[in-house]
Design an enzyme around this catalytic site. Structure first.
Site, PDB file in Angstrom:
ATOM      1  N   GLU A  70       0.383   6.640   0.680  1.00 35.84           N
ATOM      2  CA  GLU A  70      -0.867   6.395  -0.012  1.00 35.84           C
ATOM      3  C   GLU A  70      -1.915   5.835   0.947  1.00 35.84           C
ATOM      4  O   GLU A  70      -1.598   5.057   1.856  1.00 35.84           O
ATOM      5  CB  GLU A  70      -0.663   5.439  -1.193  1.00 35.84           C
ATOM      6  CG  GLU A  70       0.137   6.084  -2.311  1.00 35.84           C
ATOM      7  CD  GLU A  70       0.230   5.224  -3.562  1.00 35.84           C
ATOM      8  OE1 GLU A  70       0.258   5.813  -4.665  1.00 35.84           O
ATOM      9  OE2 GLU A  70       0.282   3.993  -3.451  1.00 35.84           O
ATOM     10  N   CYS A 127      -8.067   1.841   4.127  1.00 33.44           N
ATOM     11  CA  CYS A 127      -6.755   1.204   4.295  1.00 33.44           C
ATOM     12  C   CYS A 127      -5.724   2.311   4.480  1.00 33.44           C
ATOM     13  O   CYS A 127      -5.500   3.116   3.574  1.00 33.44           O
ATOM     14  CB  CYS A 127      -6.437   0.361   3.064  1.00 33.44           C
ATOM     15  SG  CYS A 127      -4.815  -0.430   3.105  1.00 33.44           S
ATOM     16  N   CYS A 157       8.917   0.880   3.709  1.00 33.74           N
ATOM     17  CA  CYS A 157       8.830  -0.344   4.507  1.00 33.74           C
ATOM     18  C   CYS A 157      10.216  -0.976   4.588  1.00 33.74           C
ATOM     19  O   CYS A 157      11.049  -0.794   3.698  1.00 33.74           O
ATOM     20  CB  CYS A 157       7.843  -1.320   3.859  1.00 33.74           C
ATOM     21  SG  CYS A 157       7.428  -2.756   4.882  1.00 33.74           S
ATOM     22  N   CYS A 201       9.137  -7.795   1.417  1.00 34.99           N
ATOM     23  CA  CYS A 201       8.377  -8.943   0.932  1.00 34.99           C
ATOM     24  C   CYS A 201       8.415  -8.927  -0.595  1.00 34.99           C
ATOM     25  O   CYS A 201       8.088  -7.915  -1.221  1.00 34.99           O
ATOM     26  CB  CYS A 201       6.942  -8.896   1.443  1.00 34.99           C
ATOM     27  SG  CYS A 201       6.829  -8.981   3.247  1.00 34.99           S
ATOM     28  N   CYS A 206       5.379  -7.822  -2.872  1.00 28.35           N
ATOM     29  CA  CYS A 206       4.715  -6.572  -2.501  1.00 28.35           C
ATOM     30  C   CYS A 206       5.453  -5.373  -3.094  1.00 28.35           C
ATOM     31  O   CYS A 206       6.660  -5.197  -2.872  1.00 28.35           O
ATOM     32  CB  CYS A 206       4.656  -6.456  -0.974  1.00 28.35           C
ATOM     33  SG  CYS A 206       3.877  -4.943  -0.379  1.00 28.35           S
ATOM     34  N   GLY A 255       3.942   0.098   5.082  1.00 27.88           N
ATOM     35  CA  GLY A 255       4.650  -0.071   6.342  1.00 27.88           C
ATOM     36  C   GLY A 255       4.185  -1.242   7.177  1.00 27.88           C
ATOM     37  O   GLY A 255       3.131  -1.840   6.932  1.00 27.88           O
ATOM     38  N   GLU A 256       5.001  -1.589   8.166  1.00 24.71           N
ATOM     39  CA  GLU A 256       4.686  -2.620   9.160  1.00 24.71           C
ATOM     40  C   GLU A 256       4.240  -1.899  10.433  1.00 24.71           C
ATOM     41  O   GLU A 256       5.053  -1.301  11.141  1.00 24.71           O
ATOM     42  CB  GLU A 256       5.913  -3.490   9.430  1.00 24.71           C
ATOM     43  CG  GLU A 256       5.848  -4.375  10.666  1.00 24.71           C
ATOM     44  CD  GLU A 256       4.623  -5.273  10.726  1.00 24.71           C
ATOM     45  OE1 GLU A 256       3.812  -5.091  11.663  1.00 24.71           O
ATOM     46  OE2 GLU A 256       4.480  -6.139   9.851  1.00 24.71           O
ATOM     47  N   SER A 288      -0.138 -11.665   7.605  1.00 23.15           N
ATOM     48  CA  SER A 288       0.303 -11.894   6.229  1.00 23.15           C
ATOM     49  C   SER A 288       1.129 -13.181   6.203  1.00 23.15           C
ATOM     50  O   SER A 288       2.330 -13.159   6.445  1.00 23.15           O
ATOM     51  CB  SER A 288       1.150 -10.711   5.740  1.00 23.15           C
ATOM     52  OG  SER A 288       0.360  -9.550   5.615  1.00 23.15           O
ATOM     53  N   HIS A 297       1.017 -16.308   3.684  1.00 23.35           N
ATOM     54  CA  HIS A 297       1.456 -16.468   2.300  1.00 23.35           C
ATOM     55  C   HIS A 297       2.271 -17.727   2.000  1.00 23.35           C
ATOM     56  O   HIS A 297       2.583 -17.981   0.832  1.00 23.35           O
ATOM     57  CB  HIS A 297       2.236 -15.240   1.821  1.00 23.35           C
ATOM     58  CG  HIS A 297       1.547 -13.951   2.088  1.00 23.35           C
ATOM     59  ND1 HIS A 297       0.255 -13.695   1.669  1.00 23.35           N
ATOM     60  CD2 HIS A 297       1.933 -12.841   2.788  1.00 23.35           C
ATOM     61  CE1 HIS A 297      -0.105 -12.488   2.061  1.00 23.35           C
ATOM     62  NE2 HIS A 297       0.877 -11.947   2.753  1.00 23.35           N
ATOM     63  N   ASN A 338      -1.816  -9.264  -7.222  1.00 21.35           N
ATOM     64  CA  ASN A 338      -2.024  -8.045  -7.999  1.00 21.35           C
ATOM     65  C   ASN A 338      -0.706  -7.620  -8.625  1.00 21.35           C
ATOM     66  O   ASN A 338       0.222  -7.213  -7.915  1.00 21.35           O
ATOM     67  CB  ASN A 338      -2.570  -6.941  -7.097  1.00 21.35           C
ATOM     68  CG  ASN A 338      -3.934  -7.280  -6.538  1.00 21.35           C
ATOM     69  OD1 ASN A 338      -4.860  -7.556  -7.295  1.00 21.35           O
ATOM     70  ND2 ASN A 338      -4.069  -7.285  -5.225  1.00 21.35           N
ATOM     71  N   CYS A 367      -4.275  -4.667  -3.097  1.00 14.10           N
ATOM     72  CA  CYS A 367      -3.358  -5.181  -2.078  1.00 14.10           C
ATOM     73  C   CYS A 367      -1.973  -5.427  -2.659  1.00 14.10           C
ATOM     74  O   CYS A 367      -1.816  -6.093  -3.671  1.00 14.10           O
ATOM     75  CB  CYS A 367      -3.939  -6.475  -1.505  1.00 14.10           C
ATOM     76  SG  CYS A 367      -2.937  -7.211  -0.208  1.00 14.10           S
TER      77      CYS A 367
END
Length: 401
Positions: A115, A128, A135, A139, A142, A200-201, A254, A256, A331, A374
């Site tokens: 995406e 983005c 991934c 996390c 996510c 992905g990272e 990231s 958090h 989100n 996000c």
């Protein structure tokens, strides 16, 4: 209102390989395979490079300064196809999300999907893009992290997302703006910023991401300023300094959480690279300065990481690092184990950070109605077995820009 277009892209993937997204060396190799003499290859590469990345053509016939015989030969061997659009969704706020299908590499013959999201504002537009299918980081807040890794994207596939987006929003010189252009920026360029914050990272796909961003930043190609390209990482510490030294782009972390025991849960890579090591790498980031700040992303989770004590600890941890702190309202997605912090608590948290002298914008959620915000990206890709992923990596190891 959410507009969903289920028709495939006008330039669907074909059996012939595409030249779109290749760097100069990839184009040179394609020209050599097409029989172009070595002494002509540099000139021809420059021609193709300009047509592909300055004018954004989608057919060889549009390359009017390329000999007709060569155009015919190239069209018989190659296409200028972008990734295939499976669906395109447009949010009420103008955010666009594309589900893109990539060439099939699995033994089952099914094609993986990623995406890509475009976020317009009044005077700028941010794209983005994804760097992997799925991934590995898991996390817990996510949605993308709930999808297993299928494979890395090639540099060509990463650049292809930019080309596709520019096609769809009319971001080429002389291109038509789509009918809902009122939702696009007023600036001449509709994509002014690129963020590697999709699926992905990116630091786990270092070489392909680097090659793609070199093409994106090339003044003779897509010409996006390195200052306006931001790589977001969950904290792959050994690669952070290398990325800064070799690319010079902006960096986002990231974060958090301010305690290792909580970050171990939210961002499991923290067990390998804890907060102290991550922040030391940030302090030593090669292009860091008061004018080139690192962005720290902090998702606001109700009752988990949003106390004022944690706001004060965040300020203490970042002392001495030129930084901006993005507070991100969580989100939600189906089955998510967290809730978004109350708005009043987010404002109190932001006040602590602001009083300490840090720019601390609360990121306005965009594209929530189409799950484009996000942490919400997740494709419907087939989850290939590890053996299939290994086969795919071998098959693609020699491709890209």
């Amino acid at each position: 209102m959410v507009l969903t277009l289920d028709t495939p892209s006008a330039i669907a993937a074909a059996d012939k390989p595409s030249l779109a997204g290749l760097g100069r060396e990839g184009l040179r190799a394609a020209l050599a395979a097409a029989g172009v003499p070595e002494k002509q290859q540099r000139m021809r590469v420059n021609q193709l490079y300009s047509w592909l990345y300055v004018r954004g053509v989608s057919t060889f016939d549009a390359m009017t300064d390329v000999a007709k015989e060569l155009r015919t030969e190239l069209s018989q061997r190659y296409t200028l196809a972008r990734p295939e659009i499976v669906t395109e969704q447009v949010s009420v706020d103008g955010t666009r999300k594309w589900l893109l299908r990539l060439p099939a590499l699995g033994r089952d013959g099914k094609a993986p999907e990623v995406e890509t999201v475009y976020i317009p504002e009044s005077e700028r537009g941010t794209l983005c893009i994804s760097s992997q299918v799925g991934c590995t980081l898991n996390c817990t807040f996510c949605h993308t992290g709930t999808q297993r890794l299928v494979r890395n994207l090639t540099a060509q596939e990463i650049v292809g997302q930019i080309l596709l987006a520019r096609d769809r929003i009319g971001d080429w010189q002389g291109a038509e703006v789509p009918g809902d252009g009122r939702l696009l920026p007023s600036s001449d360029r509709k994509i002014t910023n690129i963020v590697l914050m999709g699926m992905g990272e990116p630091l786990y796909n270092f070489d392909n991401v680097k090659a793609a961003m070199e093409l994106a930043a090339d003044g003779e190609a897509l010409s996006v300023s390195k200052r306006r390209i931001t790589l977001s990482t969950s904290g792959i510490v050994p690669e952070i300094a290398r990325w800064g030294a070799e690319t010079g782009t902006s960096l986002a972390i990231s974060l958090h959480a301010v305690r290792d025991e909580l970050r171990d849960e939210l961002v499991p890579i923290n067990r390998k690279y804890p907060i102290a090591e991550l922040l030391e790498a940030c302090r030593n980031y090669p292009v860091l300065s008061n004018a080139r700040r690192i962005t720290f992303e902090y998702v606001m989770l109700k009752g988990v990481n949003d106390s004022l004590a944690e706001a004060k600890e965040l300020v203490r941890l970042l002392a001495g690092i030129p930084a901006k702190i993005n507070l991100i309202p969580f989100n939600p997605w189906p089955g998510a184990p967290y809730e978004c912090s109350d708005w009043e608590q987010i404002e109190r948290f932001a006040e602590v950070v602001n009083k300490a002298g840090y720019a601390s914008p609360v990121r306005t959620p965009r594209g929530r109605d189409i799950h484009a915000a996000c942490g919400q990206l997740k494709s419907a890709s087939v989850k290939q077995r590890a053996s299939e992923r290994a086969l795919a990596d071998v098959a693609t190891s020699g491709s890209g820009a």
